[in-house]
Design a protein around this motif. Structure first.
Motif, PDB file in Angstrom:
ATOM      1  N   ASP A 259       7.012  34.289 -21.951  1.00 40.63           N
ATOM      2  CA  ASP A 259       8.019  33.467 -22.627  1.00 40.63           C
ATOM      3  C   ASP A 259       9.396  34.115 -22.517  1.00 40.63           C
ATOM      4  OD1 ASP A 259       9.029  31.367 -23.947  1.00 40.63           O
ATOM      5  OD2 ASP A 259       7.888  31.646 -25.803  1.00 40.63           O
ATOM      6  N   HIS A 260      10.391  33.464 -23.149  1.00 40.61           N
ATOM      7  CA  HIS A 260      11.771  33.955 -23.114  1.00 40.61           C
ATOM      8  C   HIS A 260      11.882  35.339 -23.755  1.00 40.61           C
ATOM      9  CE1 HIS A 260      13.819  29.761 -22.641  1.00 40.61           C
ATOM     10  NE2 HIS A 260      13.060  30.092 -21.605  1.00 40.61           N
ATOM     11  N   THR A 261      12.947  36.038 -23.348  1.00 36.77           N
ATOM     12  CA  THR A 261      13.259  37.334 -23.936  1.00 36.77           C
ATOM     13  C   THR A 261      14.423  37.184 -24.912  1.00 36.77           C
ATOM     14  OG1 THR A 261      13.818  39.631 -23.450  1.00 36.77           O
ATOM     15  CG2 THR A 261      14.846  37.958 -22.089  1.00 36.77           C
ATOM     16  N   SER A 262      14.795  38.262 -25.551  1.00 38.11           N
ATOM     17  CA  SER A 262      15.877  38.258 -26.536  1.00 38.11           C
ATOM     18  C   SER A 262      16.721  39.513 -26.348  1.00 38.11           C
ATOM     19  CB  SER A 262      15.316  38.212 -27.961  1.00 38.11           C
ATOM     20  OG  SER A 262      14.537  39.364 -28.230  1.00 38.11           O
ATOM     21  N   THR A 263      17.829  39.581 -27.101  1.00 38.39           N
ATOM     22  CA  THR A 263      18.721  40.734 -26.988  1.00 38.39           C
ATOM     23  C   THR A 263      18.039  42.015 -27.437  1.00 38.39           C
ATOM     24  OG1 THR A 263      20.637  39.292 -27.363  1.00 38.39           O
ATOM     25  CG2 THR A 263      20.957  41.648 -27.679  1.00 38.39           C
ATOM     26  N   MET A 264      17.285  41.960 -28.537  1.00 37.97           N
ATOM     27  CA  MET A 264      16.596  43.147 -29.014  1.00 37.97           C
ATOM     28  C   MET A 264      15.528  43.600 -28.023  1.00 37.97           C
ATOM     29  SD  MET A 264      16.184  42.955 -33.140  1.00 37.97           S
ATOM     30  CE  MET A 264      15.258  41.422 -33.134  1.00 37.97           C
ATOM     31  N   GLU A 265      14.812  42.652 -27.437  1.00 34.87           N
ATOM     32  CA  GLU A 265      13.797  43.037 -26.471  1.00 34.87           C
ATOM     33  C   GLU A 265      14.422  43.601 -25.198  1.00 34.87           C
ATOM     34  OE1 GLU A 265       9.687  41.252 -24.502  1.00 34.87           O
ATOM     35  OE2 GLU A 265      11.341  39.891 -25.006  1.00 34.87           O
ATOM     36  N   MET A 266      15.562  43.062 -24.805  1.00 39.86           N
ATOM     37  CA  MET A 266      16.242  43.599 -23.618  1.00 39.86           C
ATOM     38  C   MET A 266      16.715  45.030 -23.872  1.00 39.86           C
ATOM     39  SD  MET A 266      16.980  43.071 -20.506  1.00 39.86           S
ATOM     40  CE  MET A 266      16.561  41.315 -20.445  1.00 39.86           C
ATOM     41  N   LYS A 267      17.211  45.325 -25.068  1.00 36.26           N
ATOM     42  CA  LYS A 267      17.593  46.699 -25.403  1.00 36.26           C
ATOM     43  C   LYS A 267      16.365  47.609 -25.436  1.00 36.26           C
ATOM     44  CE  LYS A 267      21.850  45.872 -28.003  1.00 36.26           C
ATOM     45  NZ  LYS A 267      22.542  46.070 -29.312  1.00 36.26           N
ATOM     46  N   ALA A 268      15.246  47.060 -25.925  1.00 39.22           N
ATOM     47  CA  ALA A 268      14.017  47.850 -25.901  1.00 39.22           C
ATOM     48  C   ALA A 268      13.595  48.165 -24.470  1.00 39.22           C
ATOM     49  CB  ALA A 268      12.901  47.105 -26.630  1.00 39.22           C
ATOM     50  N   LEU A 269      13.777  47.204 -23.556  1.00 39.71           N
ATOM     51  CA  LEU A 269      13.494  47.453 -22.149  1.00 39.71           C
ATOM     52  C   LEU A 269      14.368  48.578 -21.607  1.00 39.71           C
ATOM     53  CD1 LEU A 269      12.126  46.626 -19.447  1.00 39.71           C
ATOM     54  CD2 LEU A 269      14.006  45.003 -19.132  1.00 39.71           C
ATOM     55  N   LEU A 270      15.663  48.583 -21.974  1.00 37.15           N
ATOM     56  CA  LEU A 270      16.556  49.659 -21.550  1.00 37.15           C
ATOM     57  C   LEU A 270      16.132  50.995 -22.144  1.00 37.15           C
ATOM     58  CD1 LEU A 270      20.002  47.818 -21.856  1.00 37.15           C
ATOM     59  CD2 LEU A 270      18.654  48.225 -19.787  1.00 37.15           C
ATOM     60  N   GLY A 271      15.660  50.973 -23.413  1.00 31.65           N
ATOM     61  CA  GLY A 271      15.170  52.203 -24.026  1.00 31.65           C
ATOM     62  C   GLY A 271      13.954  52.767 -23.318  1.00 31.65           C
ATOM     63  N   VAL A 272      13.045  51.893 -22.902  1.00 34.16           N
ATOM     64  CA  VAL A 272      11.871  52.348 -22.154  1.00 34.16           C
ATOM     65  C   VAL A 272      12.283  52.949 -20.812  1.00 34.16           C
ATOM     66  CG1 VAL A 272       9.768  51.564 -21.015  1.00 34.16           C
ATOM     67  CG2 VAL A 272      10.316  50.734 -23.301  1.00 34.16           C
ATOM     68  N   LEU A 273      13.262  52.323 -20.150  1.00 37.03           N
ATOM     69  CA  LEU A 273      13.741  52.861 -18.879  1.00 37.03           C
ATOM     70  C   LEU A 273      14.380  54.240 -19.060  1.00 37.03           C
ATOM     71  CD1 LEU A 273      15.295  49.643 -17.275  1.00 37.03           C
ATOM     72  CD2 LEU A 273      13.199  50.807 -16.573  1.00 37.03           C
ATOM     73  N   ILE A 274      15.185  54.409 -20.105  1.00 35.45           N
ATOM     74  CA  ILE A 274      15.831  55.703 -20.353  1.00 35.45           C
ATOM     75  C   ILE A 274      14.787  56.779 -20.652  1.00 35.45           C
ATOM     76  CG2 ILE A 274      17.368  56.944 -21.929  1.00 35.45           C
ATOM     77  CD1 ILE A 274      18.973  54.349 -22.187  1.00 35.45           C
TER      78      ILE A 274
END
Length: 611
Positions: A259-274
């Motif tokens: 399903d769709h993503t959100s701003t908080m989930e996108m930041k969580a994705l960036l946190g996982v990458l970092i």
């Protein structure tokens, strides 16, 4: 050419073009000779076996001559004031080839003594050094000895000090016999340094460091949001959801995973990458990353492995409908808006200091794109090229220009690509007396003159150009390794430094106007400055690679975006260090800071999932 090893108890007189260091016990001096090794060994054997008379002269070529004298008896040796042996002026051995006269070495019992002494150096040392008078000599004999060159004796420490003072001025600066030199395009250079003109400084003072936009921002995730702000993340979420609408129709089970993503989930994705960059997990598979055995708990707390891979697949940064039209005029259309916003935030958060470095960065990428570059000197070899402008002291990246291949840089008559990119990157930072350090791909005389008009200096290495005279490019045999040739044109200085036997390094500077040799290694001041400030971009690139979150991908916009995340982490840590220094507190370690940044980005999403 053969190297002749002379024992410590010998004195060698040679026209080598540099001043000697004193000859001590248990040391060897080396001189150049044109003889073969067998001939040299034969001469040395004759000297050791004392088969030669005192009138015999061993000729080792045009540059080196050794004479032999009989060994002195103990009655011919006097004692000096310190109790050590000292040869009297009448029995002291010497080297005979005129017009050179040797200096008495430290006392030994050997029958051959040597010292390295150029023809231009003897008079300078003789005029500035007081000879040592042997104990027991009368006052008249001492005065006679002091005026005779054949009887002068020097202390080893005095010779060291004199050599350090005289080497840079007379030997390491290569002088041309003429006052002007004409290059191939009729550009005239002078061998005499001019008087630098006083330049007006910009009335607006600047304070290097973080701007007021960073005041009150302390947490790591908050500093991260200064560069990739909520507006940028929301834009990425919007276009990612547009692509998800097209993709999810292919899946039979429409579960939340697709399903769709959100701003908080996108930041969580960036946190996982970092966090993957901190743990060096960016090069392993996603299955291993999220495994319960080897993976970090932060990964599984943020999202599942399947959702992580799905979001990376659907990541988009622009409107796909208008992309083809924009690509006709802009090859970076797929991520242009996100890139421009990121660079604008970098400029707003930090003011660079007086020294700026401009150089190239290569983002590793092996996929298919028209502007992929090959750079053999970079670790990645193949990838996407960025031209960066960094603060030379803090290594903060405040501006960048993506290089998009041939034809992407506007052509101007009389201007090169390096000149255009340099002037483009420092727009808004001229007129304040800053100094730009560049490598030979950027440096040129027209660029230096243009920057000088805007009260900005340029220091950098340079390739051979039509306005560089032949004397500065060719490596002449009479030039010593480490020697420097200075040429001047108004407030521009051209340096030709002989680094190796057949290699001259060219440097151009509008900051230095004197022919100065300094430092422990007796190098030009221009070269010292360049070596100190040339690594601004290289160090920034190393910091990005140390905790890189970049993952293997075939999509070049994702490669660019991963590079932005790496740049953000480095810039954010620079802001953190500056803030801690102002507060007289110790900054956190880089790993600790990035780990807190990842946790701060993931935590809001985990709270939303588990209220």
């Amino acid at each position: 050419m053969v190297l002749l090893l002379i024992p410590h108890h010998c004195i060698v007189t040679a026209r080598l073009g540099y001043y000697p260091t004193p000859v001590y016990r248990n040391k060897c001096m080396m001189a150049k000779s044109k003889l073969s090794e067998d001939q040299i060994m034969a001469y040395l054997e004759q000297l050791e076996n004392e088969e030669m008379s005192e009138d015999d002269i061993v000729d080792l070529g045009d540059d080196v001559t050794i004479t032999w004298e009989e060994e002195r008896s103990e009655d011919e040796v006097d004692q000096d004031d310190t109790g050590g042996p000292s040869y009297s002026p009448t029995t002291r051995p010497h080297v005979t080839p005129p017009p050179f006269t040797p200096v008495t070495p430290p006392p030994t019992t050997s029958h051959v003594d040597a010292v390295v002494m150029p023809s231009t150096s003897y008079s300078a040392i003789a005029e500035t050094t007081t000879p040592v008078t042997p104990t027991g000599a009368s006052r008249a004999e001492a005065e006679t000895t002091s005026t005779s060159r054949d009887s002068q004796e020097f202390d080893s420490q005095d010779l060291d000090e004199l050599a350090e003072e005289l080497v840079p001025e007379y030997s390491l600066i290569y002088k041309l016999p003429k006052q002007t030199v004409v290059a191939g395009n009729r550009h005239v250079w002078s061998t005499k340094p001019p008087r630098p003109k006083k330049r007006k400084r910009d009335s607006a003072n600047y304070t290097p460091g973080p701007t007021p936009a960073t005041d009150g921002v302390i947490e790591a995730d908050e500093i991260f949001s200064l560069f990739l702000d909520d507006l940028t993340v929301s834009r990425i979420v919007y276009f990612t959801n547009e692509f998800i609408d097209k993709v999810k129709q292919k899946f039979k089970n429409l579960r939340n995973m697709y399903d769709h993503t959100s701003t908080m989930e996108m930041k969580a994705l960036l946190g996982v990458l970092i966090m993957s960059g901190v743990r060096r997990d960016n090069r392993i598979s996603s299955e291993e990353m999220f495994s319960s055995d080897a993976g970090a708990g932060l990964y599984r707390a943020g999202m599942s492995e399947r959702r992580f891979s799905y979001l990376l697949r659907c990541l988009r940064f622009d409107d796909a409908i208008t992309r083809n039209e924009r690509k006709k005029t802009d090859r970076l259309a797929a991520i242009r808006d996100v890139c421009d916003t990121f660079l604008s935030n970098c400029k707003n958060c930090y003011i660079p200091g007086a020294d700026i470095t401009i150089d190239e960065q290569l983002l590793s990428f092996r996929g298919r794109v028209v502007f992929k570059m090959y750079m053999k000197n970079k670790p990645a070899k193949y990838g996407l090229k960025n031209v960066l402008a960094c603060d030379a002291r803090s290594h903060y990246m405040f501006n960048a220009y993506p290089y998009l291949g041939k034809g992407s840089v506007p052509k101007t008559e009389g201007s090169t690509q390096g000149q255009f990119l340099t002037e483009k990157l420092i727009e808004g930072y001229t007129g304040a007396g800053r100094t730009i350090t560049t490598d030979n791909w950027f440096t040129s005389l027209p660029l230096a003159m243009n920057l000088l008009q805007e009260d900005t200096h340029l220091v950098g290495t340079m390739r051979p150009k039509p306005y560089v005279p032949r004397e500065a490019i060719t490596s002449k045999a009479d030039r010593l390794i480490g020697s420097s040739l200075f040429l001047h044109d108004n407030n521009v200085t051209l340096l030709s430094y002989k680094a190796k036997k057949d290699k001259n390094v060219l440097l151009l500077s509008t900051r230095h106007h004197t022919q100065t040799i300094s430092g422990r290694k007796n190098k030009p001041e221009i070269l010292h400055y360049y070596n100190k400030h040339k690594g601004g971009v290289d160090v920034f690139d190393q910091l990005c690679a140390k905790y890189s979150c970049s993952r293997k991908t075939r999509r070049w916009p994702v490669c660019f975006f991963m590079g932005m995340v790496n740049m953000t982490t480095v810039n954010a840590y620079v802001i953190h260090k500056e803030q801690m220094q102002k507060a007289n507190r110790n900054p956190k370690e880089t790993r600790v800071f990035l780990r807190e940044m990842a946790k701060g980005l993931v935590k809001p999403w985990t709270v939303c999932l588990c209220p």
